[in-house]
Design a protein around this motif. Structure first.
Motif, mmCIF file in Angstrom:
data_model
loop_
_atom_site.group_PDB
_atom_site.id
_atom_site.type_symbol
_atom_site.label_atom_id
_atom_site.label_comp_id
_atom_site.label_asym_id
_atom_site.label_seq_id
_atom_site.Cartn_x
_atom_site.Cartn_y
_atom_site.Cartn_z
ATOM 1 N N SER A 125 -5.834 -6.400 10.375
ATOM 2 C CA SER A 125 -6.133 -6.048 8.952
ATOM 3 C C SER A 125 -7.550 -6.211 8.243
ATOM 4 O O SER A 125 -8.439 -5.624 8.997
ATOM 5 C CB SER A 125 -4.986 -7.270 8.359
ATOM 6 N N ALA A 160 5.435 -5.099 -0.328
ATOM 7 C CA ALA A 160 4.036 -5.381 -0.095
ATOM 8 C C ALA A 160 3.259 -5.041 -1.120
ATOM 9 O O ALA A 160 3.491 -4.098 -1.943
ATOM 10 C CB ALA A 160 3.420 -4.640 1.180
ATOM 11 N N ARG A 161 2.371 -5.874 -1.794
ATOM 12 C CA ARG A 161 1.375 -5.814 -2.697
ATOM 13 C C ARG A 161 -0.205 -5.816 -2.178
ATOM 14 O O ARG A 161 -0.314 -6.973 -1.623
ATOM 15 C CB ARG A 161 1.741 -6.520 -4.018
ATOM 16 N N ASP A 192 4.305 -2.924 8.504
ATOM 17 C CA ASP A 192 3.351 -3.750 7.662
ATOM 18 C C ASP A 192 3.938 -5.279 7.226
ATOM 19 O O ASP A 192 2.982 -5.995 6.748
ATOM 20 C CB ASP A 192 2.843 -3.070 6.432
ATOM 21 N N VAL A 193 5.194 -5.517 7.058
ATOM 22 C CA VAL A 193 5.886 -6.441 6.590
ATOM 23 C C VAL A 193 6.451 -7.362 7.801
ATOM 24 O O VAL A 193 7.107 -8.348 7.628
ATOM 25 C CB VAL A 193 6.924 -6.461 5.587
ATOM 26 N N SER A 231 -2.190 -4.026 8.204
ATOM 27 C CA SER A 231 -2.276 -2.970 7.491
ATOM 28 C C SER A 231 -3.227 -1.876 8.043
ATOM 29 O O SER A 231 -3.173 -0.704 7.963
ATOM 30 C CB SER A 231 -2.604 -3.402 6.141
ATOM 31 N N SER A 287 -3.369 -8.245 1.405
ATOM 32 C CA SER A 287 -2.062 -7.807 0.768
ATOM 33 C C SER A 287 -1.309 -9.270 0.832
ATOM 34 O O SER A 287 -1.423 -10.043 1.725
ATOM 35 C CB SER A 287 -1.494 -6.540 1.434
ATOM 36 N N SER A 312 12.271 -5.598 1.391
ATOM 37 C CA SER A 312 10.926 -5.766 1.651
ATOM 38 C C SER A 312 10.030 -5.338 0.734
ATOM 39 O O SER A 312 10.388 -4.303 -0.034
ATOM 40 C CB SER A 312 10.455 -5.518 3.043
ATOM 41 N N CYS A 338 5.319 -9.287 -5.843
ATOM 42 C CA CYS A 338 6.424 -8.988 -4.572
ATOM 43 C C CYS A 338 7.602 -9.478 -5.053
ATOM 44 O O CYS A 338 8.815 -8.865 -4.873
ATOM 45 C CB CYS A 338 5.808 -9.401 -3.274
ATOM 46 N N LYS A 386 2.946 -9.959 1.484
ATOM 47 C CA LYS A 386 4.195 -9.299 1.788
ATOM 48 C C LYS A 386 5.364 -10.302 1.517
ATOM 49 O O LYS A 386 5.152 -11.635 1.917
ATOM 50 C CB LYS A 386 4.397 -8.665 3.088
#
Length: 307
Positions: A108, A39-40, A286-287, A261, A16, A37, A72, A18
């Motif tokens: 992750s 996340a993708r 997560d970011v 993640s 991912s 923020s 993002c 972020k």
């Protein structure tokens, strides 16, 4: 009225991407606030691996990472982006270390454990390729100790793939997300197991020929809960074997920041982290790595302003 100082942090990963917008906030205990923020999912692993990658190699499609980054940035508020005065970029979890904490554990796709070394530490001039810990230059002439395992969330993904394929061979169809959810639920209910899994299906940088194994198998430890609990425990224990709790304690580490993640959505992994590393543990968002990258630029801008 002084212009607001906003910095953009970007964390580029193969699983991912972020991004976070951070602003100085002198009145806040942390000294900053996260304005926004995003996340993708990158899903960067190439569907077809080339022969050059080797039997244990993993190749990524960079265009997918760039696409996730663009998504993002598009999702962040435009009015805040116009105020950005600095951009910090990190790879995988390393931005979390910019929070100036003692130890960071990231799970992750792979898994890393990093700790800032005491002032005055100097690594050997010639790195040992067989050593599980590597040392990298850090801020203010210090070093960062990093144990980086190749076997993290990707091991859980491999296990889920295997289960889904077995069911497909039996004529049954089930979504991978459903299997993952049920697997973690079963492991959470199975608080302990005698089953032992060494999860190194990808080998390790310092032990490239090492394979995975399952030992202490008995008829009472074959449930999904036992196997899933043992797999999560094995992932954490494998990292602990590379950089033990006792060594961290000798370095003066007093707490752990957990990120990534795979860790953020897996309560069983969190339990096993607390079991293997009996420090005070806090699990971030997560970011966090993107926020850390932004904080570096924010601090530099503030220092330049003061000077």
């Amino acid at each position: 009225m002084a212009a607001r100082r906003v910095t953009l942090g970007i964390d580029l990963g193969t699983t991912s991407v972020k991004a976070a917008l951070v602003e100085a906030a002198p009145g806040d205990p942390s000294g900053f606030v996260v304005l926004a923020s995003c996340a993708r999912a990158a899903r960067a692993e190439a569907a077809a691996q080339s022969a050059a990658a080797g039997p244990q190699g993993r190749e990524q499609d960079v265009s997918r990472i760039i696409q996730a980054l663009n998504e993002c940035l598009t999702a962040l508020p435009r009015e805040q982006l116009r105020k950005v005065c600095g951009i910090g970029v990190s790879g995988q979890m390393h931005g979390v270390m910019f929070w100036k904490t003692g130890q960071v554990l990231n799970i992750s796709t792979s898994i890393q454990l990093a700790a800032s070394m005491p002032s005055g530490f100097q690594p050997a001039q010639t790195p040992d390729p067989a050593a599980p810990v590597a040392y990298f230059p850090y801020f203010n002439r210090t070093y960062l100790a990093v144990a980086a395992s190749l076997n993290g969330g990707n091991v859980l993904t491999t296990f889920v793939h295997m289960l889904v394929q077995w069911m497909a061979d039996l004529g049954l169809e089930v979504e991978e997300s459903t299997v993952y959810s049920r697997m973690i639920q079963a492991a959470a209910q199975q608080t302990d197991t005698c089953l032992t899994i060494t999860p190194t299906v990808l080998g390790e940088r310092h032990l490239p020929d090492q394979l995975a194994s399952v030992t202490r198998i008995s008829s009472s430890d074959l449930s999904l809960g036992h196997v899933s609990r043992a797999l999560c425990r094995g992932i954490v224990q494998n990292l602990h074997s590379m950089l033990p709790f006792q060594q961290l304690k000798e370095w003066g580490v007093e707490r752990v920041i957990g990120s990534g993640s795979a860790l953020s959505r897996n309560e069983v992994l969190k339990q096993e982290v607390q079991r293997a590393f009996p420090f005070p543990v806090s699990f971030g968002q997560d970011v966090d790595a993107a926020v850390g990258a932004a904080l570096v630029m924010l601090q530099r801008n503030l220092n330049q302003k003061e000077s």
